[in-house]
Design a protein around this motif. Structure first.
Motif, PDB file in Angstrom:
ATOM      1  N   GLU A  50       0.306  22.484 -17.972  1.00 47.80           N
ATOM      2  CA  GLU A  50       0.042  22.380 -16.541  1.00 47.80           C
ATOM      3  C   GLU A  50      -0.483  23.710 -16.004  1.00 47.80           C
ATOM      4  O   GLU A  50      -0.098  24.780 -16.476  1.00 47.80           O
ATOM      5  CB  GLU A  50       1.307  21.981 -15.770  1.00 47.80           C
ATOM      6  N   LEU A  51      -1.370  23.617 -15.023  1.00 45.95           N
ATOM      7  CA  LEU A  51      -1.929  24.809 -14.398  1.00 45.95           C
ATOM      8  C   LEU A  51      -0.919  25.377 -13.403  1.00 45.95           C
ATOM      9  O   LEU A  51      -0.404  24.658 -12.548  1.00 45.95           O
ATOM     10  CB  LEU A  51      -3.229  24.440 -13.674  1.00 45.95           C
ATOM     11  N   VAL A  52      -0.649  26.677 -13.490  1.00 48.68           N
ATOM     12  CA  VAL A  52       0.361  27.274 -12.610  1.00 48.68           C
ATOM     13  C   VAL A  52      -0.184  28.405 -11.740  1.00 48.68           C
ATOM     14  O   VAL A  52       0.377  28.705 -10.703  1.00 48.68           O
ATOM     15  CB  VAL A  52       1.582  27.795 -13.416  1.00 48.68           C
ATOM     16  N   LYS A  53      -1.300  29.016 -12.140  1.00 52.46           N
ATOM     17  CA  LYS A  53      -1.883  30.095 -11.329  1.00 52.46           C
ATOM     18  C   LYS A  53      -3.381  30.147 -11.562  1.00 52.46           C
ATOM     19  O   LYS A  53      -3.855  29.814 -12.650  1.00 52.46           O
ATOM     20  CB  LYS A  53      -1.272  31.463 -11.696  1.00 52.46           C
ATOM     21  N   THR A  54      -4.124  30.585 -10.534  1.00 51.32           N
ATOM     22  CA  THR A  54      -5.571  30.730 -10.679  1.00 51.32           C
ATOM     23  C   THR A  54      -6.033  32.073 -10.117  1.00 51.32           C
ATOM     24  O   THR A  54      -6.700  32.130  -9.088  1.00 51.32           O
ATOM     25  CB  THR A  54      -6.329  29.596  -9.951  1.00 51.32           C
ATOM     26  N   PRO A  55      -5.695  33.191 -10.771  1.00 48.43           N
ATOM     27  CA  PRO A  55      -6.238  34.478 -10.345  1.00 48.43           C
ATOM     28  C   PRO A  55      -7.757  34.495 -10.524  1.00 48.43           C
ATOM     29  O   PRO A  55      -8.354  33.533 -11.018  1.00 48.43           O
ATOM     30  CB  PRO A  55      -5.553  35.482 -11.287  1.00 48.43           C
ATOM     31  N   ALA A  56      -8.377  35.605 -10.164  1.00 49.88           N
ATOM     32  CA  ALA A  56      -9.837  35.663 -10.103  1.00 49.88           C
ATOM     33  C   ALA A  56     -10.515  35.355 -11.436  1.00 49.88           C
ATOM     34  O   ALA A  56     -11.511  34.637 -11.480  1.00 49.88           O
ATOM     35  CB  ALA A  56     -10.262  37.039  -9.595  1.00 49.88           C
ATOM     36  N   PHE A  57      -9.978  35.872 -12.538  1.00 46.66           N
ATOM     37  CA  PHE A  57     -10.706  35.784 -13.803  1.00 46.66           C
ATOM     38  C   PHE A  57     -10.085  34.835 -14.826  1.00 46.66           C
ATOM     39  O   PHE A  57     -10.757  34.403 -15.751  1.00 46.66           O
ATOM     40  CB  PHE A  57     -10.841  37.179 -14.418  1.00 46.66           C
ATOM     41  N   TYR A  58      -8.804  34.534 -14.686  1.00 45.96           N
ATOM     42  CA  TYR A  58      -8.125  33.669 -15.656  1.00 45.96           C
ATOM     43  C   TYR A  58      -7.303  32.605 -14.936  1.00 45.96           C
ATOM     44  O   TYR A  58      -6.640  32.894 -13.947  1.00 45.96           O
ATOM     45  CB  TYR A  58      -7.185  34.491 -16.555  1.00 45.96           C
ATOM     46  N   HIS A  59      -7.366  31.385 -15.457  1.00 45.72           N
ATOM     47  CA  HIS A  59      -6.426  30.340 -15.037  1.00 45.72           C
ATOM     48  C   HIS A  59      -5.228  30.400 -15.979  1.00 45.72           C
ATOM     49  O   HIS A  59      -5.399  30.512 -17.198  1.00 45.72           O
ATOM     50  CB  HIS A  59      -7.064  28.959 -15.112  1.00 45.72           C
ATOM     51  N   THR A  60      -4.025  30.297 -15.412  1.00 47.57           N
ATOM     52  CA  THR A  60      -2.823  30.358 -16.236  1.00 47.57           C
ATOM     53  C   THR A  60      -2.225  28.962 -16.379  1.00 47.57           C
ATOM     54  O   THR A  60      -1.865  28.327 -15.380  1.00 47.57           O
ATOM     55  CB  THR A  60      -1.773  31.298 -15.614  1.00 47.57           C
ATOM     56  N   TYR A  61      -2.145  28.499 -17.613  1.00 44.76           N
ATOM     57  CA  TYR A  61      -1.505  27.223 -17.931  1.00 44.76           C
ATOM     58  C   TYR A  61      -0.146  27.493 -18.571  1.00 44.76           C
ATOM     59  O   TYR A  61       0.106  28.568 -19.108  1.00 44.76           O
ATOM     60  CB  TYR A  61      -2.368  26.408 -18.901  1.00 44.76           C
ATOM     61  N   ARG A  62       0.718  26.481 -18.531  1.00 48.43           N
ATOM     62  CA  ARG A  62       2.036  26.626 -19.122  1.00 48.43           C
ATOM     63  C   ARG A  62       2.421  25.330 -19.838  1.00 48.43           C
ATOM     64  O   ARG A  62       2.291  24.246 -19.264  1.00 48.43           O
ATOM     65  CB  ARG A  62       3.075  26.941 -18.046  1.00 48.43           C
ATOM     66  N   MET A  63       2.855  25.480 -21.081  1.00 49.79           N
ATOM     67  CA  MET A  63       3.417  24.346 -21.807  1.00 49.79           C
ATOM     68  C   MET A  63       4.921  24.322 -21.556  1.00 49.79           C
ATOM     69  O   MET A  63       5.587  25.349 -21.661  1.00 49.79           O
ATOM     70  CB  MET A  63       3.120  24.470 -23.300  1.00 49.79           C
ATOM     71  N   THR A  64       5.441  23.171 -21.177  1.00 49.67           N
ATOM     72  CA  THR A  64       6.871  23.017 -20.912  1.00 49.67           C
ATOM     73  C   THR A  64       7.394  21.860 -21.756  1.00 49.67           C
ATOM     74  O   THR A  64       6.607  21.055 -22.281  1.00 49.67           O
ATOM     75  CB  THR A  64       7.127  22.699 -19.427  1.00 49.67           C
TER      76      THR A  64
END
Length: 564
Positions: free
Chosen positions: A36-50
């Motif tokens: 799931e997508l948890v953050k969208t800073p300027a250069f990288y989208h942060t996903y997390r596996m749970t």
């Protein structure tokens, strides 16, 4: 030389996806099936596996090795030590515990440990702390319990990190014979399920029709109601349908009447206004959880047992209140279908949906449905608005949540609203917001109707109908219009305030304009945000789910709109 992979996989099961990488779109689509997508800073989208994202992937037929292969192909660097072990561990737990009936013994179930750890059941029973003998070990790998405890067991083991694969089966319920129509009586137009609707219904039913619990995830406007009707037709049984509000109840009744051969006298409405219990009954979460005094029991919860339902449909399942979860735990032998645009819950109860309603059975990416013309193409824009000096002073002096509200009610948004209405004067426009004072002010300034929670149901119906018929080109609505309101010709939404960082609400509000337009034109979704305030920060969080679906928000300054 090939560009390095688009992703950086981290030890905590988070994944950084480089936004400007040429492989971004492919990587985003592959990641979305198990993270799931948890953050969208300027250069990288942060996903997390749970555990939950991995269990849903497992329920959909994806195994740990397929995920590790995807990660290895997408990763810029070798996977950190421990990542593969954690993914295998969590996914290995799906199907490790199986629940099934005891042959020849009514109302008794057996839980089997199919995993490598023979001592697991004893350890879990100790953690459950069911000291009254409600569950008993039958050797190292088996235990038995009353069928009445089926839901409670699944919920509590899910909370402990061990999902139960429920193979205990379902009862048929009272038979009800009907068909889906091939021609709609009012218009004479042919009617048939779209390909993805057939896929969704088949995924719920299972390969051999043995299925009966789970969630279908599709965007608003994609016809989730039709999937519910198709499930009803397959099962041919009496059905209870639960949804979010009375407007939605009436829409379900209209769909049942127009798209099935069910006679009107077999369809009931159970709301604050009517208490009809028929072979197909449509009700709301609100009436089931209503109690007039603080300690009074939920007397309408008896609706779950009023008839021998063979299927319960939970519309907008992400809104399910806690008391409904408790009631659902008691009816696990009844087939359950959840319908939603997003599995996101701001209260963190996604795991309860998984254990009590069922895992995700089917999901179609929003952008893929947009590309095929099943939902409208949407242009999403965030417009950043400066605050007048006196409002800026109020914002600086405010504290906590009041700070957000001061920013949200920025009067500087009014000229932007007027400019957007002028730009789209030939369109059907919804102005959507959170705060009643703000909405009343905008409605008065524009000279247009306002619908809030206090608007009588009959008045809501009249206003919605006038909007559908094009007699009202602009309508101001509060959060009561977030869910299950069918306004097919709405093609512009102007969001002037929202519920802090609610990803769920953002998805639902966009959904108000997703129905395909008769002229094939695109829709527009504007979010007005006070610049350099907490509202701007919350807006970024609100957008996460839609960014995960492939939408992009173009950011504009108010001067660009006002001077256009």
């Amino acid at each position: 030389m090939n560009k390095p992979g688009a992703c950086i996989v981290q030890r905590d099961l988070s994944v950084l996806l480089e936004k400007d990488h040429p492989g971004f779109e492919e990587a985003r689509e592959r990641l979305s099936s198990f993270a799931e997508l948890v953050k969208t800073p300027a250069f990288y989208h942060t996903y997390r596996m749970t555990p939950l994202t991995l269990w849903n992937a497992a329920a959909g037929g994806i195994d740990a090795e397929a995920i590790l292969k995807d990660l290895a192909e997408l990763a810029r660097y070798p996977l950190p030590g421990g990542v593969a072990q954690d993914i295998r561990k969590w996914m290995g737990r799906y199907g490790q515990l199986k629940l099934y009936p005891v042959p020849g013994v009514a109302d008794l179930l057996e839980l089997e440990n199919c995993g490598p750890d023979g001592a697991l059941l004893e350890q879990l029973l100790t953690q459950l702390n069911w000291a009254d003998g409600r569950i008993t070990l039958q050797g190292e790998r088996h235990c038995r319990l009353s069928a009445a405890l089926r839901g409670m067991l699944k919920r509590e083991l899910g909370q402990l990190g061990y999902p139960v694969l429920d193979e205990a089966g379902y009862h048929q319920g009272r038979p009800l014979s009907f068909k889906l129509r091939s021609v709609l009586p009012d218009s004479g137009h042919p009617f048939q399920l779209r390909s993805y609707q057939m896929e969704a219904e088949a995924a719920f039913a299972g390969e051999r029709g043995e299925g009966g619990s789970g969630v279908v995830v599709l965007p608003c406007g994609a016809g989730k109601t039709v999937i519910g009707l198709a499930a009803m037709e397959r099962l041919q049984c009496e059905t209870l349908i639960l949804t979010s509000n009375v407007t939605s109840v009436r829409q379900w009744v209209a769909e049942l009447t127009s798209k099935t051969t069910l006679p009107a006298q077999e369809i009931g409405e159970y709301t604050g206004e009517k208490k009809q219990v028929k072979p197909v009954t449509v009700s709301t979460y609100q009436i089931l959880t209503h109690r007039s005094r603080k300690n009074e029991e939920f007397r309408h919860m008896s609706l779950f047992n009023e008839r021998d339902w063979g299927l319960i449909i939970y519309d907008e399942v992400h809104l399910l209140p806690a008391p409904i979860f408790r009631a659902t735990a008691d009816i696990q032998a009844t087939r359950r279908l959840g319908l939603t645009a997003t599995l996101v819950r701001e209260d963190g109860c996604e795991r309860d949906v998984f254990t009590l309603i069922g895992p995700k059975r089917y999901e179609a990416p929003w952008r893929r449905l947009e590309e095929s013309g099943h939902i409208a193409e949407v242009d999403c824009r965030e417009i950043r608005v400066s605050m007048p000096e006196d409002q800026q002073k109020r914002y600086v002096q405010a504290e906590g949540r009041e700070k957000f509200r001061v920013a949200a009610e920025n009067p500087g948004k009014q000229p932007v609203i007027e400019q957007l209405l002028d730009r789209h004067r030939d369109r059907q426009v919804l102005i959507i917001g959170q705060y009643l004072d703000q909405l009343q002010s905008v409605a008065k300034e524009m000279g247009v109707p306002l619908i809030t929670g206090s608007t009588p149901q009959s008045e809501r119906g009249r206003i919605y109908q006038a909007f559908r018929e094009g007699k009202l080109p602009v309508l101001v609505v509060s959060k009561v219009a977030n869910f299950a309101v069918d306004l097919p010709d709405a093609s512009v939404a102007i969001q002037i305030s929202g519920s802090f960082g609610s990803r769920q609400e953002e998805a639902q509000r966009l959904g108000r304009i997703l129905r395909p337009k008769t002229d094939g034109s695109r829709a527009f979704f504007y979010t007005l945000v006070s610049e350099n305030t907490r509202e701007q920060d919350f807006a970024q969080r609100r957008q996460l789910f839609l960014l995960e679906q492939g939408y992009e928000y173009a950011v504009q300054q108010e001067r660009e709109v006002l001077n256009a």
